[in-house]
Design a protein around this motif. Sequence first.
Motif, mmCIF file in Angstrom:
data_model
loop_
_atom_site.group_PDB
_atom_site.id
_atom_site.type_symbol
_atom_site.label_atom_id
_atom_site.label_comp_id
_atom_site.label_asym_id
_atom_site.label_seq_id
_atom_site.Cartn_x
_atom_site.Cartn_y
_atom_site.Cartn_z
ATOM 1 N N GLY A 29 0.800 -1.213 0.000
ATOM 2 C CA GLY A 29 0.000 0.000 0.000
ATOM 3 C C GLY A 29 0.830 1.259 0.000
ATOM 4 N N SER A 30 0.128 2.384 0.040
ATOM 5 C CA SER A 30 0.796 3.686 -0.004
ATOM 6 C C SER A 30 0.415 4.502 1.229
ATOM 7 C CB SER A 30 0.428 4.441 -1.281
ATOM 8 O OG SER A 30 -0.975 4.664 -1.338
ATOM 9 N N VAL A 31 1.422 5.194 1.752
ATOM 10 C CA VAL A 31 1.246 6.014 2.947
ATOM 11 C C VAL A 31 0.914 7.438 2.524
ATOM 12 C CG1 VAL A 31 2.415 6.946 4.988
ATOM 13 C CG2 VAL A 31 2.839 4.573 4.264
ATOM 14 N N GLU A 32 -0.144 7.987 3.119
ATOM 15 C CA GLU A 32 -0.556 9.370 2.876
ATOM 16 C C GLU A 32 -0.439 10.130 4.188
ATOM 17 O OE1 GLU A 32 -4.492 9.151 1.194
ATOM 18 O OE2 GLU A 32 -3.786 7.959 -0.508
ATOM 19 N N ASP A 33 0.615 10.924 4.319
ATOM 20 C CA ASP A 33 0.949 11.626 5.554
ATOM 21 C C ASP A 33 0.176 12.934 5.643
ATOM 22 O OD1 ASP A 33 2.113 12.897 7.726
ATOM 23 O OD2 ASP A 33 4.145 12.303 7.178
ATOM 24 N N GLN A 34 -0.578 13.094 6.725
ATOM 25 C CA GLN A 34 -1.336 14.319 6.944
ATOM 26 C C GLN A 34 -0.978 14.931 8.298
ATOM 27 O OE1 GLN A 34 -5.489 13.311 6.315
ATOM 28 N NE2 GLN A 34 -4.941 12.046 4.570
ATOM 29 N N GLY A 35 0.242 14.702 8.770
ATOM 30 C CA GLY A 35 0.679 15.259 10.044
ATOM 31 C C GLY A 35 0.376 14.330 11.197
ATOM 32 N N GLU A 36 -0.563 14.724 12.061
ATOM 33 C CA GLU A 36 -0.926 13.900 13.214
ATOM 34 C C GLU A 36 -1.781 12.701 12.821
ATOM 35 O OE1 GLU A 36 -2.743 16.450 16.098
ATOM 36 O OE2 GLU A 36 -0.911 17.589 16.401
ATOM 37 N N TRP A 37 -2.189 12.639 11.585
ATOM 38 C CA TRP A 37 -3.022 11.557 11.051
ATOM 39 C C TRP A 37 -2.352 11.051 9.785
ATOM 40 C CZ3 TRP A 37 -7.903 9.731 12.668
ATOM 41 C CH2 TRP A 37 -8.553 8.881 11.779
ATOM 42 N N VAL A 38 -2.183 9.732 9.677
ATOM 43 C CA VAL A 38 -1.564 9.136 8.491
ATOM 44 C C VAL A 38 -2.446 7.991 8.023
ATOM 45 C CG1 VAL A 38 0.477 7.958 7.586
ATOM 46 C CG2 VAL A 38 0.754 9.764 9.298
ATOM 47 N N ASP A 39 -2.754 7.972 6.723
ATOM 48 C CA ASP A 39 -3.532 6.887 6.126
ATOM 49 C C ASP A 39 -2.606 5.924 5.398
ATOM 50 O OD1 ASP A 39 -6.224 7.676 6.759
ATOM 51 O OD2 ASP A 39 -6.081 9.226 5.231
ATOM 52 N N LEU A 40 -2.927 4.653 5.478
ATOM 53 C CA LEU A 40 -2.274 3.635 4.668
ATOM 54 C C LEU A 40 -3.346 3.059 3.758
ATOM 55 C CD1 LEU A 40 0.026 1.758 3.827
ATOM 56 C CD2 LEU A 40 -0.568 0.300 5.772
ATOM 57 N N ARG A 41 -3.254 3.364 2.474
ATOM 58 C CA ARG A 41 -4.194 2.854 1.470
ATOM 59 C C ARG A 41 -3.670 1.511 0.987
ATOM 60 N NH1 ARG A 41 -8.572 5.829 2.325
ATOM 61 N NH2 ARG A 41 -7.951 7.995 2.527
ATOM 62 N N LEU A 42 -4.440 0.472 1.255
ATOM 63 C CA LEU A 42 -4.016 -0.889 0.939
ATOM 64 C C LEU A 42 -4.479 -1.316 -0.437
ATOM 65 C CD1 LEU A 42 -4.906 -2.420 4.408
ATOM 66 C CD2 LEU A 42 -2.637 -1.836 3.553
ATOM 67 N N PRO A 43 -3.779 -2.261 -1.051
ATOM 68 C CA PRO A 43 -4.257 -2.821 -2.312
ATOM 69 C C PRO A 43 -5.672 -3.378 -2.106
ATOM 70 C CG PRO A 43 -2.029 -3.590 -1.853
ATOM 71 C CD PRO A 43 -2.515 -2.871 -0.615
ATOM 72 N N GLY A 44 -6.550 -3.149 -3.047
ATOM 73 C CA GLY A 44 -7.922 -3.639 -2.920
ATOM 74 C C GLY A 44 -8.864 -2.618 -2.307
ATOM 75 N N GLY A 45 -8.360 -1.440 -1.917
ATOM 76 C CA GLY A 45 -9.226 -0.382 -1.443
ATOM 77 C C GLY A 45 -9.393 -0.256 0.057
ATOM 78 N N GLN A 46 -8.929 -1.225 0.830
ATOM 79 C CA GLN A 46 -9.021 -1.104 2.283
ATOM 80 C C GLN A 46 -8.027 -0.062 2.776
ATOM 81 O OE1 GLN A 46 -8.031 -5.229 2.834
ATOM 82 N NE2 GLN A 46 -10.038 -5.630 3.720
ATOM 83 N N ALA A 47 -8.190 0.357 4.024
ATOM 84 C CA ALA A 47 -7.269 1.341 4.589
ATOM 85 C C ALA A 47 -7.105 1.109 6.081
ATOM 86 C CB ALA A 47 -7.791 2.753 4.339
ATOM 87 N N LEU A 48 -5.959 1.501 6.578
ATOM 88 C CA LEU A 48 -5.693 1.626 8.010
ATOM 89 C C LEU A 48 -5.270 3.072 8.228
ATOM 90 C CD1 LEU A 48 -3.491 -1.456 9.050
ATOM 91 C CD2 LEU A 48 -5.782 -0.916 9.866
ATOM 92 N N ALA A 49 -5.614 3.626 9.374
ATOM 93 C CA ALA A 49 -5.188 4.985 9.688
ATOM 94 C C ALA A 49 -4.456 4.967 11.024
ATOM 95 C CB ALA A 49 -6.385 5.918 9.743
ATOM 96 N N PHE A 50 -3.593 5.940 11.200
ATOM 97 C CA PHE A 50 -2.757 6.037 12.390
ATOM 98 C C PHE A 50 -2.843 7.467 12.897
ATOM 99 C CE2 PHE A 50 -1.351 2.947 9.390
ATOM 100 C CZ PHE A 50 -1.216 1.810 10.159
ATOM 101 N N GLN A 51 -3.172 7.603 14.185
ATOM 102 C CA GLN A 51 -3.402 8.905 14.785
ATOM 103 C C GLN A 51 -2.436 9.126 15.933
ATOM 104 O OE1 GLN A 51 -7.497 10.577 15.694
ATOM 105 N NE2 GLN A 51 -6.948 9.630 17.642
ATOM 106 N N GLU A 52 -1.797 10.301 15.946
ATOM 107 C CA GLU A 52 -0.884 10.621 17.041
ATOM 108 C C GLU A 52 -1.670 10.736 18.340
ATOM 109 O OE1 GLU A 52 2.397 13.946 18.362
ATOM 110 O OE2 GLU A 52 1.741 13.858 16.274
ATOM 111 N N ALA A 53 -1.188 10.061 19.358
ATOM 112 C CA ALA A 53 -1.837 10.066 20.668
ATOM 113 C C ALA A 53 -0.788 10.376 21.735
ATOM 114 C CB ALA A 53 -2.508 8.728 20.936
ATOM 115 N N PRO A 54 -0.667 11.655 22.118
ATOM 116 C CA PRO A 54 0.284 11.996 23.173
ATOM 117 C C PRO A 54 -0.035 11.200 24.446
ATOM 118 C CG PRO A 54 -0.553 13.967 22.096
ATOM 119 C CD PRO A 54 -1.384 12.811 21.599
#
Length: 119
Positions: A29-54
């Motif tokens: 997949g491809s990483v889409e960096d948006q700062g405190e939030w980052v999306d990982l777009r997976l093959p096939g259309g699924q996604a995981l997201a990652f959120q900064e949590a102090p």
Amino acid sequence: MAVAELGVVVLDCPDPRALAGFYSEVLGGSVEDQGEWVDLRLPGGQALAFQEAPGFVPPKWPAPDHSQQFHLDLTVQDLDAAEKAVLELGAKPLDTADRSRSFRVYADPAGHPFCLCAC
């Protein structure tokens, strides 16, 4: 009729870019960096997201008094090869008691539990 549909699974973590990078190496997949939030777009259309949590505190596994909240099951063709790859990427084994099972349990670099499952 459903009320909603699942948009994305979001993992809280101290470093969203680093954790998205780990999972992009594991799942593609491809990483889409948006700062405190980052999306990982997976093959096939699924996604995981990652959120900064102090102040993020990783779950403990297994620990009945500290719930793991959730975990990801990742299907693989070859458990041994997949295990070698995730360990090289920074995963840590959480359960090495029974290697004959069809799954193995790890923690990602931020401490979230996940399983590699033979398909």
